[in-house]
Design a protein around this motif. Structure first.
Motif, PDB file in Angstrom:
ATOM      1  N   ALA A   6       0.821  -1.211   0.000  1.00 13.75           N
ATOM      2  CA  ALA A   6       0.000   0.000   0.000  1.00 13.75           C
ATOM      3  C   ALA A   6       0.854   1.259   0.000  1.00 13.75           C
ATOM      4  N   ALA A   7       2.016   1.204   0.660  1.00 14.37           N
ATOM      5  CA  ALA A   7       2.876   2.380   0.756  1.00 14.37           C
ATOM      6  C   ALA A   7       3.741   2.578  -0.483  1.00 14.37           C
ATOM      7  N   ALA A   8       4.235   1.486  -1.088  1.00 16.40           N
ATOM      8  CA  ALA A   8       5.153   1.584  -2.224  1.00 16.40           C
ATOM      9  C   ALA A   8       5.308   0.211  -2.871  1.00 16.40           C
ATOM     10  N   ASP A   9       5.908   0.195  -4.054  1.00 18.26           N
ATOM     11  CA  ASP A   9       6.249  -1.050  -4.741  1.00 18.26           C
ATOM     12  C   ASP A   9       7.741  -1.308  -4.553  1.00 18.26           C
ATOM     13  N   PHE A  10       8.099  -2.545  -4.228  1.00 19.03           N
ATOM     14  CA  PHE A  10       9.496  -2.906  -3.995  1.00 19.03           C
ATOM     15  C   PHE A  10       9.876  -4.009  -4.980  1.00 19.03           C
ATOM     16  N   GLY A  11      10.993  -3.807  -5.688  1.00 15.24           N
ATOM     17  CA  GLY A  11      11.394  -4.770  -6.695  1.00 15.24           C
ATOM     18  C   GLY A  11      12.851  -5.163  -6.598  1.00 15.24           C
ATOM     19  N   ILE A  12      13.154  -6.376  -7.021  1.00 19.96           N
ATOM     20  CA  ILE A  12      14.524  -6.839  -7.175  1.00 19.96           C
ATOM     21  C   ILE A  12      14.577  -7.680  -8.440  1.00 19.96           C
ATOM     22  N   ALA A  13      15.630  -7.506  -9.241  1.00 24.01           N
ATOM     23  CA  ALA A  13      15.713  -8.198 -10.526  1.00 24.01           C
ATOM     24  C   ALA A  13      17.160  -8.495 -10.879  1.00 24.01           C
ATOM     25  N   TYR A  14      17.325  -9.478 -11.745  1.00 27.74           N
ATOM     26  CA  TYR A  14      18.638  -9.814 -12.306  1.00 27.74           C
ATOM     27  C   TYR A  14      18.602  -9.520 -13.790  1.00 27.74           C
ATOM     28  N   ARG A  15      19.602  -8.810 -14.292  1.00 27.95           N
ATOM     29  CA  ARG A  15      19.667  -8.405 -15.695  1.00 27.95           C
ATOM     30  C   ARG A  15      20.989  -8.860 -16.300  1.00 27.95           C
ATOM     31  N   GLU A  16      20.949  -9.349 -17.541  1.00 28.57           N
ATOM     32  CA  GLU A  16      22.172  -9.834 -18.185  1.00 28.57           C
ATOM     33  C   GLU A  16      22.161  -9.534 -19.670  1.00 28.57           C
ATOM     34  N   GLU A  17      23.339  -9.179 -20.200  1.00 23.88           N
ATOM     35  CA  GLU A  17      23.564  -8.990 -21.633  1.00 23.88           C
ATOM     36  C   GLU A  17      23.770 -10.350 -22.287  1.00 23.88           C
ATOM     37  N   PHE A  18      23.084 -10.606 -23.427  1.00 28.52           N
ATOM     38  CA  PHE A  18      23.255 -11.896 -24.089  1.00 28.52           C
ATOM     39  C   PHE A  18      23.584 -11.768 -25.570  1.00 28.52           C
ATOM     40  N   SER A  19      23.960 -10.571 -26.022  1.00 26.56           N
ATOM     41  CA  SER A  19      24.286 -10.390 -27.436  1.00 26.56           C
ATOM     42  C   SER A  19      25.589 -11.073 -27.819  1.00 26.56           C
ATOM     43  N   GLY A  20      26.464 -11.299 -26.835  1.00 29.27           N
ATOM     44  CA  GLY A  20      27.777 -11.851 -27.127  1.00 29.27           C
ATOM     45  C   GLY A  20      28.813 -10.805 -27.475  1.00 29.27           C
ATOM     46  N   ARG A  21      28.397  -9.531 -27.596  1.00 26.65           N
ATOM     47  CA  ARG A  21      29.332  -8.463 -27.933  1.00 26.65           C
ATOM     48  C   ARG A  21      30.169  -8.037 -26.732  1.00 26.65           C
ATOM     49  N   PHE A  22      29.627  -8.197 -25.535  1.00 28.32           N
ATOM     50  CA  PHE A  22      30.351  -7.852 -24.312  1.00 28.32           C
ATOM     51  C   PHE A  22      29.689  -8.569 -23.148  1.00 28.32           C
ATOM     52  N   ASP A  23      30.362  -8.561 -22.006  1.00 26.41           N
ATOM     53  CA  ASP A  23      29.837  -9.202 -20.803  1.00 26.41           C
ATOM     54  C   ASP A  23      29.334  -8.141 -19.838  1.00 26.41           C
ATOM     55  N   GLU A  24      28.089  -8.269 -19.432  1.00 29.61           N
ATOM     56  CA  GLU A  24      27.509  -7.345 -18.468  1.00 29.61           C
ATOM     57  C   GLU A  24      26.383  -8.049 -17.719  1.00 29.61           C
ATOM     58  N   SER A  25      26.357  -7.886 -16.413  1.00 29.39           N
ATOM     59  CA  SER A  25      25.272  -8.418 -15.602  1.00 29.39           C
ATOM     60  C   SER A  25      25.049  -7.467 -14.435  1.00 29.39           C
ATOM     61  N   SER A  26      23.846  -7.498 -13.873  1.00 33.68           N
ATOM     62  CA  SER A  26      23.555  -6.584 -12.773  1.00 33.68           C
ATOM     63  C   SER A  26      22.391  -7.100 -11.933  1.00 33.68           C
ATOM     64  N   VAL A  27      22.365  -6.652 -10.683  1.00 31.85           N
ATOM     65  CA  VAL A  27      21.247  -6.840  -9.785  1.00 31.85           C
ATOM     66  C   VAL A  27      20.625  -5.474  -9.557  1.00 31.85           C
ATOM     67  N   VAL A  28      19.327  -5.362  -9.783  1.00 32.87           N
ATOM     68  CA  VAL A  28      18.637  -4.077  -9.728  1.00 32.87           C
ATOM     69  C   VAL A  28      17.651  -4.073  -8.556  1.00 32.87           C
ATOM     70  N   ILE A  29      17.764  -3.071  -7.703  1.00 33.14           N
ATOM     71  CA  ILE A  29      16.867  -2.895  -6.565  1.00 33.14           C
ATOM     72  C   ILE A  29      16.085  -1.590  -6.784  1.00 33.14           C
ATOM     73  N   SER A  30      14.760  -1.645  -6.635  1.00 32.67           N
ATOM     74  CA  SER A  30      13.955  -0.470  -6.963  1.00 32.67           C
ATOM     75  C   SER A  30      12.842  -0.247  -5.923  1.00 32.67           C
ATOM     76  N   VAL A  31      12.431   1.012  -5.815  1.00 29.03           N
ATOM     77  CA  VAL A  31      11.295   1.408  -4.986  1.00 29.03           C
ATOM     78  C   VAL A  31      10.460   2.392  -5.801  1.00 29.03           C
ATOM     79  N   ALA A  32       9.155   2.180  -5.857  1.00 32.89           N
ATOM     80  CA  ALA A  32       8.273   3.055  -6.624  1.00 32.89           C
ATOM     81  C   ALA A  32       7.089   3.460  -5.747  1.00 32.89           C
ATOM     82  N   LYS A  33       6.567   4.652  -6.022  1.00 31.42           N
ATOM     83  CA  LYS A  33       5.440   5.159  -5.222  1.00 31.42           C
ATOM     84  C   LYS A  33       4.527   6.004  -6.092  1.00 31.42           C
ATOM     85  N   ARG A  34       3.233   5.910  -5.824  1.00 29.30           N
ATOM     86  CA  ARG A  34       2.228   6.722  -6.502  1.00 29.30           C
ATOM     87  C   ARG A  34       1.651   7.744  -5.536  1.00 29.30           C
ATOM     88  N   PHE A  35       1.340   8.917  -6.038  1.00 31.16           N
ATOM     89  CA  PHE A  35       0.798  10.011  -5.220  1.00 31.16           C
ATOM     90  C   PHE A  35      -0.522  10.491  -5.813  1.00 31.16           C
TER      91      PHE A  35
END
Length: 229
Positions: A200-229
């Motif tokens: 009710a107060a906010a949206d809380f998210g966690i995600a894993y993101r990865e590059e798969f093109s093969g052009r380079f190596d990149e990965s990340s963990v994303v933590i987010s908070v969202a709120k509506r007013f």
């Protein structure tokens, strides 16, 4: 060679599920989202910070804005900033489906490629989405095509597809994919899988993101908070 890659991988204006899709805000309604991504880019540690917001201006009109910063812990020369401001309007709507168009200005590094686009430019996108209930659970899905051109002639075309489904009450599993191509043989393909808890107060998210093109190596963990007013 690493320097060439990283100038593009330090890209800003990457998208997240909350800032994609055709949905509009009611007049005066405000939506905000802040996130931190802990990234590994070609073996280098980086932190990406972004703040995104939407506000309903009038019936069928929504203003969006985003500011983003990526900092490389041990390679400060590759750190970048990016900014975006757009206006969104629906083209077609039904009870559970919507198509909208969005145009605006961008400044700073663009996501993906050998070198990021740096100068001021413009972006346009067309998005369709739908939401509803299936087998008693809420769900949503969208597809988004976008193009951006910067003053130095640098350009990027991007396809985003995302979906989410409620697996427990107020808990969603989310998935998203980005496919991007552009000038100077730019290529970046990413997927993301995450969990979203809608409180009710906010949206809380966690995600894993990865590059798969093969052009380079990149990965990340994303933590987010969202709120509506």
């Amino acid at each position: 060679m690493r320097g060439l890659w990283l100038s593009g991988l330090a890209a800003c204006t990457g998208a997240g599920a909350a800032e994609a899709g055709p949905w509009l805000r009611e007049p005066g309604e405000i939506y905000t989202r802040a996130s931190v991504a802990l990234e590994d880019v070609e073996g280098l540690e980086a932190r990406r910070y972004d703040f995104y917001g939407e506000i309903g201006l009038a019936d069928r009109w929504t203003l969006t804005a985003k500011a983003e910063r990526v900092d490389f812990v041990d390679a400060k020369d590759f750190s970048r900033d990016g900014y975006r401001a757009t206006i969104r309007r629906d083209l077609w709507r039904r009870e559970t489906a919507l198509v909208s168009v969005e145009v605006g200005a961008v400044y700073g590094a663009a996501i993906g490629g050998v070198r990021g686009c740096e100068e001021i430019g413009g972006e346009a996108r067309l998005t369709g989405g739908a939401s509803g209930r299936w087998d008693g659970a809420r769900w949503y899905g969208f597809a988004d095509v976008a193009t951006r051109v910067h003053n130095e002639g640098c350009w990027r075309d991007r396809l985003e597809i995302g979906a989410g489904r409620e697996i427990f009450r107020d808990v969603y599993i989310t998935n998203q994919i980005w496919l991007e191509r552009g000038s100077e043989e730019a290529r970046s393909d990413k997927f993301e899988a995450g969990l979203l808890y809608r409180h009710a107060a906010a949206d809380f998210g966690i995600a894993y993101r990865e590059e798969f093109s093969g052009r380079f190596d990149e990965s990340s963990v994303v933590i987010s908070v969202a709120k509506r007013f």
